[in-house]
Design a protein around this motif. Structure first.
Motif, PDB file in Angstrom:
ATOM      1  N   THR A  37       0.739  -1.353  -0.197  1.00 22.78           N
ATOM      2  CA  THR A  37       0.062   0.096  -0.065  1.00 22.78           C
ATOM      3  C   THR A  37       0.905   1.273   0.002  1.00 22.78           C
ATOM      4  O   THR A  37       0.730   2.280  -0.722  1.00 22.78           O
ATOM      5  CB  THR A  37      -0.794  -0.132   1.119  1.00 22.78           C
ATOM      6  N   ARG A  53       4.105   1.369  -1.097  1.00 23.01           N
ATOM      7  CA  ARG A  53       4.710   1.751  -2.409  1.00 23.01           C
ATOM      8  C   ARG A  53       3.693   2.117  -3.379  1.00 23.01           C
ATOM      9  O   ARG A  53       4.100   3.088  -4.144  1.00 23.01           O
ATOM     10  CB  ARG A  53       5.216   0.144  -2.781  1.00 23.01           C
ATOM     11  N   PHE A  97       1.299   4.223  -2.824  1.00 21.41           N
ATOM     12  CA  PHE A  97       0.907   5.527  -2.714  1.00 21.41           C
ATOM     13  C   PHE A  97       1.988   6.348  -3.120  1.00 21.41           C
ATOM     14  O   PHE A  97       1.999   7.266  -3.988  1.00 21.41           O
ATOM     15  CB  PHE A  97       0.847   5.676  -1.162  1.00 21.41           C
ATOM     16  N   SER A  98       3.369   5.840  -2.987  1.00 23.55           N
ATOM     17  CA  SER A  98       4.567   6.693  -3.503  1.00 23.55           C
ATOM     18  C   SER A  98       4.606   6.662  -4.882  1.00 23.55           C
ATOM     19  O   SER A  98       5.032   7.824  -5.332  1.00 23.55           O
ATOM     20  CB  SER A  98       5.794   5.725  -2.999  1.00 23.55           C
ATOM     21  N   LEU A 108       2.541   9.449  -6.099  1.00 26.10           N
ATOM     22  CA  LEU A 108       2.801  10.646  -5.972  1.00 26.10           C
ATOM     23  C   LEU A 108       3.682  11.305  -7.119  1.00 26.10           C
ATOM     24  O   LEU A 108       3.966  12.405  -7.346  1.00 26.10           O
ATOM     25  CB  LEU A 108       3.490  10.875  -4.649  1.00 26.10           C
ATOM     26  N   LEU A 142      -4.441  11.220  -6.313  1.00 25.50           N
ATOM     27  CA  LEU A 142      -4.790  10.211  -5.269  1.00 25.50           C
ATOM     28  C   LEU A 142      -6.054   9.421  -5.433  1.00 25.50           C
ATOM     29  O   LEU A 142      -6.169   8.382  -5.143  1.00 25.50           O
ATOM     30  CB  LEU A 142      -5.055  10.955  -4.240  1.00 25.50           C
ATOM     31  N   TYR A 200      -4.548   6.480  -7.224  1.00 20.23           N
ATOM     32  CA  TYR A 200      -3.983   5.477  -6.214  1.00 20.23           C
ATOM     33  C   TYR A 200      -4.978   4.742  -5.620  1.00 20.23           C
ATOM     34  O   TYR A 200      -4.953   3.326  -5.476  1.00 20.23           O
ATOM     35  CB  TYR A 200      -3.254   6.453  -5.106  1.00 20.23           C
ATOM     36  N   ILE A 201      -5.981   5.314  -5.134  1.00 18.02           N
ATOM     37  CA  ILE A 201      -7.036   4.482  -4.398  1.00 18.02           C
ATOM     38  C   ILE A 201      -7.806   3.337  -5.139  1.00 18.02           C
ATOM     39  O   ILE A 201      -8.122   2.447  -4.832  1.00 18.02           O
ATOM     40  CB  ILE A 201      -8.069   5.255  -3.520  1.00 18.02           C
ATOM     41  N   SER A 232      -5.898   0.156  -5.741  1.00 18.38           N
ATOM     42  CA  SER A 232      -5.992  -0.748  -4.289  1.00 18.38           C
ATOM     43  C   SER A 232      -6.791  -2.127  -4.752  1.00 18.38           C
ATOM     44  O   SER A 232      -7.888  -2.035  -5.420  1.00 18.38           O
ATOM     45  CB  SER A 232      -6.513  -0.121  -3.219  1.00 18.38           C
ATOM     46  N   THR A 253     -10.057  -2.047  -3.003  1.00 18.78           N
ATOM     47  CA  THR A 253     -10.987  -1.265  -3.594  1.00 18.78           C
ATOM     48  C   THR A 253     -11.570  -1.885  -4.820  1.00 18.78           C
ATOM     49  O   THR A 253     -12.819  -1.704  -5.111  1.00 18.78           O
ATOM     50  CB  THR A 253     -10.369   0.052  -4.008  1.00 18.78           C
TER      51      THR A 253
END
Lengths: 170, 480
Positions: free
Chosen positions: B29, B31, B33-34, B37, B45, B48-49, B52, B55
């Motif tokens: 999670t 990694r 997220f990074s 970015l 974002l 990103y989500i 998942s 998700t």
């Protein structure tokens, strides 16, 4: 703060606190889906507040972020209207119904996520992290007696919320 | 049941080790997220989500406003957004969340209007939506009535109020089955079309003026104001707070008045939350009936609501005339998909042979030969021409292009189109026919045309495809 500097700071904070964060979130959630969701929220919170994580209070901030993330994840699961939190938690429809221990633990976790912020922090630090009252008091910025009071109120709140389980309460 | 105390349970939780697989999830999670970015701007974002795994399983999606705050921090390219960017941003949004207040007139005795909450969620792409909205004040109880309508992209679950029993009104639940196209269309109409009715059309939006700036929670928003009038004198005033850096809308206030000369504006809607491309809360589009509600029907017995005529439909009379959908193009011309089934004819195929785009319509028992713009005082009439046809489940659908004899005003200035019918048989043999068309979609671009016009044609085709010869450019050329 420039983006590159923010990104570097974020990377550093993440490296320092990822295990701590994972440990707190796992104890709060106890469930892979909730854990991942709370982790996402936490990372987002850390990124948005990365400037505040550049100092001695970083740990306390991350605590706060983790607890907020946990509450958000639970809120998503149980609905934004907090139906379950509205009254007694509906573990059982009546006192005669039995509840398995795993369900019970899940309900305790859920109830912790719904505690007022300071009580929630106090419970997590005292029981989940097994810290001394002195350490809890320091992180909550209150006296040791105050920390004891928060913990005690939190336990009382949990008991009240879970009071329907009379057999378990005795 | 054990006699464990709460304290014991809490201590036991505290002594649990974090399993290795959970640590792995944390690392993954983190990694993800990074990596997110590092991507260029635009709702990183959200991306990103959505990435998942959990998700994707729709088990634990999170509600995260794709924070303009965060995007601004990235300090990358910085376009400036104004009010004229709103229609495109809204139209292209995959999800929309709106929340606010509707002000209902509260009786005739000068009481303050009732301020009632509403909240809409849309997953436009997947035709899912959840509408929680007030329906006014219950006369029997004096309490507000609220309705929740949920579409999961396949079924719509709606509520019906019933007269009070023992002083308490009660609600029942009913289901409707939607075709995928109809589901997307409903989501689009309830979101973009709803908002554009507030904003006005593009020309009207361009008449907006920046009247000030205001700071909310650290962000400075431009305030745009617009005032416009309809041909019957009704007035609309709208105030919108837009973040010039991100295009985020903080708030919309919408007033109306009945006549231009009336000095009193009435606040009608206050939208205090508008979020585009947010991740929707898990389970929000579930169409599970709440406990204790009476069910008028079930998903299994729900009737299909598509664009076309259900194959199960039984005609009571010899003929029917149906308008299935209408579109107004940016040049003012109109496309209508309609049908005229004949109970006594096994096929209408021969009537649709040898038709040409721009030529005569098929010789059906009734034709929509033209339209008249309402209000009629505008004096604008439209002449119909055949554009294309499709067939599905043995029903033939005519797609006609209606060309105005004068340059019409923008669609938002018209109330509706009156249909001009030409009957070839006695009217008494018809079960039903339409009088007006008011819920047509405005088509501003090739994107709109391909999505909605060709989408509708494909929906009403057995092969799921629109006729190849129908393209946006050709239709505009034909209308000329």
């Amino acid at each position: 703060m420039k983006y590159s500097k923010r990104a570097e700071l974020f990377r550093q904070v993440k490296a320092d606190y990822i295990d701590f964060l994972a440990s707190v979130l796992w104890k709060l959630t106890g469930d892979r889906e909730l854990f991942t969701e709370a982790m996402q929220y936490s990372l987002l919170g850390m990124w948005q507040n990365v400037e505040k994580l550049n100092g001695p209070k970083a740990g306390a901030y991350i605590y706060r972020i983790a607890l907020t993330a946990n509450s958000a994840a639970w809120r998503n699961r149980i609905g934004r209207d907090g139906q379950i939190a509205r009254s007694q938690i509906g573990i059982a429809n009546g006192p005669d119904e039995k509840v398995s221990r795993s369900e019970l633990v899940a309900k305790v976790r859920q109830a912790v996520a719904q505690l007022p912020a300071r009580q929630s922090k106090a419970i997590v630090m005292r029981y989940f992290e097994q810290q001394s009252y002195e350490a809890v008091a320091e992180k909550l910025n209150c006296s040791e007696a105050g920390a004891r009071s928060h913990v005690s109120k939190a336990v009382a709140t949990l008991k009240s919320k879970l009071a329907i389980l009379t057999e378990w309460e005795e | 049941m054990s006699k464990e105390s709460i304290e014991d349970i809490l201590k036991n939780i505290g002594s649990e080790d974090v399993p290795a697989e959970v640590r792995k999830i944390a690392q993954e999670t983190s990694r993800d997220f990074s990596e997110t970015l590092m991507r260029p701007r635009q709702h990183i974002l959200l991306g990103y989500i959505m990435k998942s795994k959990i998700t994707k399983l729709a088990a634990a999606a999170v509600i995260v406003i794709v924070a303009a705050l965060t995007v601004r921090h990235l300090n990358l390219t910085k376009p400036t957004y104004g009010i004229t960017d709103m229609p495109e941003l809204i139209k292209k949004a995959k999800t929309i969340h709106m929340k606010g207040w509707v002000y209902f007139p509260n009786g005739q005795d000068g009481r303050e209007p009732a301020k009632l909450e509403f909240e809409y969620w849309f997953d436009v792409e997947n035709g899912r939506y959840r509408l929680y909205k007030p329906g006014g004040i219950d006369k029997d109880t004096g309490e507000p009535r609220y309705y929740t309508t949920i579409s999961d992209g396949r079924y719509v679950m709606g509520e019906t109020y019933h007269r009070p029993v023992k002083g308490k009104p009660w609600k029942s639940i009913s289901f409707t089955k939607l075709s995928p196209f109809k589901a997307r269309l409903e989501a689009y109409k309830n979101s973009y079309v709803f908002l554009m009715r507030m904003f006005g059309n593009i020309d009207q939006i361009e008449g907006s003026a920046k009247v000030g700036r205001e700071k909310f929670e650290g962000t400075v928003f431009d305030i745009w104001e617009n005032e416009f009038y309809f041909s019957d004198g009704r007035g609309t005033k709208i105030k919108t707070w837009v973040d010039p850096d991100s295009g985020d809308v903080e708030r919309i206030l919408f007033w109306q008045k009945r006549q231009k000369a009336d000095p009193n504006w009435r606040l009608v809607i206050d939208v205090h939350t508008i979020e585009l491309n947010v991740v929707t809360p898990p389970g929000i589009f579930k169409t599970e009936p709440p406990e204790g509600y009476k069910l008028d029907n079930t998903k299994e017995t729900a009737l299909l609501s598509g664009l076309g005529i259900s194959p199960e439909k039984v005609m009571r009379q010899d003929y029917e005339l149906h308008v299935h959908i209408g579109f107004t193009l940016k040049d003012g011309s109109v496309i209508i998909g309609w049908s005229c089934p004949d109970k006594n004819r096994s096929s209408q195929a021969d009537l649709f042979e040898n038709l040409n785009s721009g030529g005569n319509m098929p010789e059906l028992a009734c034709k929509i030969e033209g339209l008249t713009a309402i209000p009629r005082k505008l004096g604008i009439s439209y002449t119909g021409h055949h554009l294309a046809y499709t067939h599905k489940d043995r029903i033939f659908y005519e797609w006609s292009l209606y060309v105005p004899d004068n340059q019409p005003p923008q669609r938002s200035m018209l109330f509706a189109y009156e249909v001009n019918l030409e009957f070839d048989v006695d009217k008494s043999r018809f079960g039903t026919w339409p009088r007006n068309i008011s819920e047509d979609l405005v088509i501003d671009s090739r994107y709109d045309f391909d999505t909605w016009v060709l989408g509708a044609m494909a929906e009403l085709s057995d092969n799921g495809k629109a006729p190849e010869q129908v393209t946006y450019g050709d239709v505009l050329q034909l209308a000329k």
